[in-house]
Scaffold this motif. Structure first.
Motif, PDB file in Angstrom:
ATOM      1  N   PRO A  32      -2.089   7.987   4.101  1.00 59.95           N
ATOM      2  CA  PRO A  32      -3.096   8.894   4.890  1.00 59.95           C
ATOM      3  C   PRO A  32      -4.497   8.044   5.294  1.00 59.95           C
ATOM      4  CG  PRO A  32      -2.940   9.815   2.492  1.00 59.95           C
ATOM      5  CD  PRO A  32      -2.086   8.581   2.532  1.00 59.95           C
ATOM      6  N   PRO A  33      -4.700   8.321   6.547  1.00 53.97           N
ATOM      7  CA  PRO A  33      -5.641   7.228   7.168  1.00 53.97           C
ATOM      8  C   PRO A  33      -6.928   6.951   6.176  1.00 53.97           C
ATOM      9  CG  PRO A  33      -5.139   8.882   8.732  1.00 53.97           C
ATOM     10  CD  PRO A  33      -4.464   9.264   7.573  1.00 53.97           C
ATOM     11  N   GLU A  34      -7.316   8.008   5.634  1.00 59.50           N
ATOM     12  CA  GLU A  34      -8.572   7.602   4.649  1.00 59.50           C
ATOM     13  C   GLU A  34      -8.074   6.989   3.579  1.00 59.50           C
ATOM     14  OE1 GLU A  34      -6.456  11.725   3.854  1.00 59.50           O
ATOM     15  OE2 GLU A  34      -7.281  10.872   5.474  1.00 59.50           O
ATOM     16  N   ARG A  35      -6.703   6.815   3.044  1.00 60.95           N
ATOM     17  CA  ARG A  35      -6.525   5.863   1.994  1.00 60.95           C
ATOM     18  C   ARG A  35      -6.469   4.583   2.341  1.00 60.95           C
ATOM     19  NH1 ARG A  35      -1.464   5.586  -1.497  1.00 60.95           N
ATOM     20  NH2 ARG A  35      -2.104   4.145  -3.107  1.00 60.95           N
ATOM     21  N   LEU A  36      -6.077   4.240   3.512  1.00 57.95           N
ATOM     22  CA  LEU A  36      -6.276   2.835   4.112  1.00 57.95           C
ATOM     23  C   LEU A  36      -7.521   2.179   3.856  1.00 57.95           C
ATOM     24  CD1 LEU A  36      -3.576   3.424   7.081  1.00 57.95           C
ATOM     25  CD2 LEU A  36      -3.130   2.090   5.080  1.00 57.95           C
ATOM     26  N   ILE A  37      -8.423   2.901   4.279  1.00 57.63           N
ATOM     27  CA  ILE A  37      -9.996   2.448   4.216  1.00 57.63           C
ATOM     28  C   ILE A  37     -10.143   1.666   2.738  1.00 57.63           C
ATOM     29  CG2 ILE A  37     -12.337   3.026   4.484  1.00 57.63           C
ATOM     30  CD1 ILE A  37     -10.463   3.567   6.927  1.00 57.63           C
ATOM     31  N   GLY A  38     -10.509   0.679   2.700  1.00 62.21           N
ATOM     32  CA  GLY A  38     -10.684  -0.477   1.773  1.00 62.21           C
ATOM     33  C   GLY A  38      -9.652  -1.145   1.335  1.00 62.21           C
ATOM     34  N   MET A  39      -8.282  -0.837   1.787  1.00 60.16           N
ATOM     35  CA  MET A  39      -7.231  -1.609   1.565  1.00 60.16           C
ATOM     36  C   MET A  39      -7.375  -2.950   2.481  1.00 60.16           C
ATOM     37  SD  MET A  39      -4.272   1.365   1.477  1.00 60.16           S
ATOM     38  CE  MET A  39      -2.851   0.043   0.593  1.00 60.16           C
ATOM     39  N   ASN A  40      -6.696  -3.847   1.965  1.00 59.56           N
ATOM     40  CA  ASN A  40      -6.586  -5.033   2.672  1.00 59.56           C
ATOM     41  C   ASN A  40      -5.252  -5.359   3.702  1.00 59.56           C
ATOM     42  OD1 ASN A  40      -6.248  -8.264   3.107  1.00 59.56           O
ATOM     43  ND2 ASN A  40      -8.496  -8.099   2.564  1.00 59.56           N
ATOM     44  N   LEU A  41      -5.344  -5.778   4.748  1.00 57.75           N
ATOM     45  CA  LEU A  41      -4.096  -5.935   5.257  1.00 57.75           C
ATOM     46  C   LEU A  41      -2.999  -6.863   4.536  1.00 57.75           C
ATOM     47  CD1 LEU A  41      -5.518  -6.350   8.932  1.00 57.75           C
ATOM     48  CD2 LEU A  41      -3.920  -4.679   8.108  1.00 57.75           C
ATOM     49  N   ARG A  42      -3.521  -7.881   3.732  1.00 58.28           N
ATOM     50  CA  ARG A  42      -2.667  -8.458   2.900  1.00 58.28           C
ATOM     51  C   ARG A  42      -1.742  -7.495   2.145  1.00 58.28           C
ATOM     52  NH1 ARG A  42      -7.552 -11.231   2.891  1.00 58.28           N
ATOM     53  NH2 ARG A  42      -7.843 -13.212   3.501  1.00 58.28           N
ATOM     54  N   GLU A  43      -2.083  -6.553   1.879  1.00 55.85           N
ATOM     55  CA  GLU A  43      -1.282  -5.768   0.982  1.00 55.85           C
ATOM     56  C   GLU A  43      -0.099  -5.183   1.681  1.00 55.85           C
ATOM     57  OE1 GLU A  43      -3.517  -2.579  -1.333  1.00 55.85           O
ATOM     58  OE2 GLU A  43      -5.502  -3.528  -0.443  1.00 55.85           O
ATOM     59  N   PHE A  44      -0.035  -5.215   2.827  1.00 58.30           N
ATOM     60  CA  PHE A  44       1.206  -4.960   3.701  1.00 58.30           C
ATOM     61  C   PHE A  44       1.943  -6.099   4.145  1.00 58.30           C
ATOM     62  CE2 PHE A  44      -2.320  -1.913   4.290  1.00 58.30           C
ATOM     63  CZ  PHE A  44      -1.723  -0.730   4.092  1.00 58.30           C
ATOM     64  N   LEU A  45       1.642  -7.515   3.517  1.00 59.79           N
ATOM     65  CA  LEU A  45       2.464  -8.483   4.021  1.00 59.79           C
ATOM     66  C   LEU A  45       3.440  -8.797   3.050  1.00 59.79           C
ATOM     67  CD1 LEU A  45      -0.657 -10.674   5.376  1.00 59.79           C
ATOM     68  CD2 LEU A  45       0.990  -9.395   6.782  1.00 59.79           C
ATOM     69  N   ARG A  46       4.562  -9.505   3.566  1.00 58.85           N
ATOM     70  CA  ARG A  46       5.436 -10.023   2.608  1.00 58.85           C
ATOM     71  C   ARG A  46       4.944 -11.512   2.205  1.00 58.85           C
ATOM     72  NH1 ARG A  46      10.618 -10.069   6.317  1.00 58.85           N
ATOM     73  NH2 ARG A  46       8.889 -11.234   7.474  1.00 58.85           N
ATOM     74  N   LEU A  48      -1.165   2.286  16.560  1.00 57.43           N
ATOM     75  CA  LEU A  48      -1.916   2.052  15.281  1.00 57.43           C
ATOM     76  C   LEU A  48      -3.285   1.284  15.781  1.00 57.43           C
ATOM     77  CD1 LEU A  48      -0.820   0.378  12.282  1.00 57.43           C
ATOM     78  CD2 LEU A  48      -2.715  -0.449  13.637  1.00 57.43           C
ATOM     79  N   ILE A  49      -4.365   2.212  15.492  1.00 54.06           N
ATOM     80  CA  ILE A  49      -5.683   1.504  15.745  1.00 54.06           C
ATOM     81  C   ILE A  49      -6.420   1.534  14.662  1.00 54.06           C
ATOM     82  CG2 ILE A  49      -7.966   2.080  17.002  1.00 54.06           C
ATOM     83  CD1 ILE A  49      -6.399   3.781  19.028  1.00 54.06           C
ATOM     84  N   CYS A  50      -7.014   0.320  14.271  1.00 48.18           N
ATOM     85  CA  CYS A  50      -7.781   0.212  12.970  1.00 48.18           C
ATOM     86  C   CYS A  50      -8.847  -1.053  13.165  1.00 48.18           C
ATOM     87  CB  CYS A  50      -6.901  -0.140  11.898  1.00 48.18           C
ATOM     88  SG  CYS A  50      -6.387  -1.954  11.553  1.00 48.18           S
ATOM     89  N   ILE A  63      -9.322  -3.238   5.647  1.00 49.13           N
ATOM     90  CA  ILE A  63      -9.647  -2.025   6.603  1.00 49.13           C
ATOM     91  C   ILE A  63     -10.595  -1.121   6.583  1.00 49.13           C
ATOM     92  CG2 ILE A  63      -8.448  -0.074   7.767  1.00 49.13           C
ATOM     93  CD1 ILE A  63      -5.669  -1.550   6.518  1.00 49.13           C
ATOM     94  N   THR A  64     -11.442  -1.060   7.714  1.00 47.89           N
ATOM     95  CA  THR A  64     -12.856  -0.270   7.574  1.00 47.89           C
ATOM     96  C   THR A  64     -12.507   1.005   8.394  1.00 47.89           C
ATOM     97  OG1 THR A  64     -13.542  -1.419   9.625  1.00 47.89           O
ATOM     98  CG2 THR A  64     -14.184  -2.353   7.227  1.00 47.89           C
ATOM     99  N   MET A  65     -11.590   1.180   9.357  1.00 46.67           N
ATOM    100  CA  MET A  65     -11.434   2.349  10.035  1.00 46.67           C
ATOM    101  C   MET A  65      -9.689   2.485  10.385  1.00 46.67           C
ATOM    102  SD  MET A  65     -10.633   3.920  13.128  1.00 46.67           S
ATOM    103  CE  MET A  65     -10.599   2.631  14.361  1.00 46.67           C
ATOM    104  N   ALA A  97      -2.345   7.618  13.600  1.00 42.79           N
ATOM    105  CA  ALA A  97      -0.869   6.723  13.734  1.00 42.79           C
ATOM    106  C   ALA A  97      -0.844   5.649  12.754  1.00 42.79           C
ATOM    107  CB  ALA A  97      -0.966   6.422  15.272  1.00 42.79           C
ATOM    108  N   ALA A  98      -2.081   5.184  12.615  1.00 43.46           N
ATOM    109  CA  ALA A  98      -1.803   3.841  11.500  1.00 43.46           C
ATOM    110  C   ALA A  98      -1.490   4.457  10.085  1.00 43.46           C
ATOM    111  CB  ALA A  98      -3.344   3.177  11.381  1.00 43.46           C
ATOM    112  N   GLY A  99      -1.968   5.513   9.928  1.00 34.48           N
ATOM    113  CA  GLY A  99      -1.473   6.191   8.546  1.00 34.48           C
ATOM    114  C   GLY A  99      -0.103   6.606   8.549  1.00 34.48           C
TER     115      GLY A  99
END
Length: 127
Positions: free
Chosen positions: A66-80, A42-44, A52-54, A58-60
């Motif tokens: 999809p990697p392009e959907r990750l752009i603009g999401m916040n890492l907080r969205e992936f946290l418990r 995972l590289i972002c 997330i800006t890039m 593998a991150a996707g």
């Protein structure tokens, strides 16, 4: 004093050099992108609030988007919720020390827990 002909010649030479440098830069960027996209880990990149800006392929794959959907999401969205205080500590450390390393617990889109070791550094384009 330079003649108009000499100025024109120098401008033409400068434009040719600029064109060559521009093409070289485009090739270099394509190589970099191919290397990052085909890396297995995972590289972002993210900004200082965790957005997330890039993201590479593998991150996707790992996170289930999809990697392009990750752009603009916040890492907080992936946290418990229980992991959010540690993430806030990470961002604070990262902001002040410009480096951070450890293990981050994330949740993939399908709810799978992921524990990812990271070693991050802050890059500022201004130097």
């Amino acid at each position: 004093q330079m003649t108009v002909r000499e100025v024109s010649r120098r401008l033409t030479t400068g434009e040719a050099r600029l064109s060559t440098v521009s093409k070289d830069l485009a090739v270099s960027e394509q190589r970099y992108r191919a290397l990052v996209d085909h890396a297995q880990g995972l590289i972002c990149t993210h900004d200082l609030d965790g957005t997330i800006t890039m993201a590479n392929v593998a991150a996707g794959d790992l996170l289930g988007y999809p990697p392009e959907r990750l752009i603009g999401m916040n890492l907080r969205e992936f946290l418990r919720p229980a992991d959010r205080p540690a993430f806030e500590d990470y961002l604070a450390q990262f902001t002040h020390t410009r480096r951070a390393s450890g293990v981050m617990s994330l949740l993939a889109a399908d709810g799978r827990p992921l524990a990812l070791a990271y070693r991050n550094f802050r890059f500022d384009a201004s130097g």
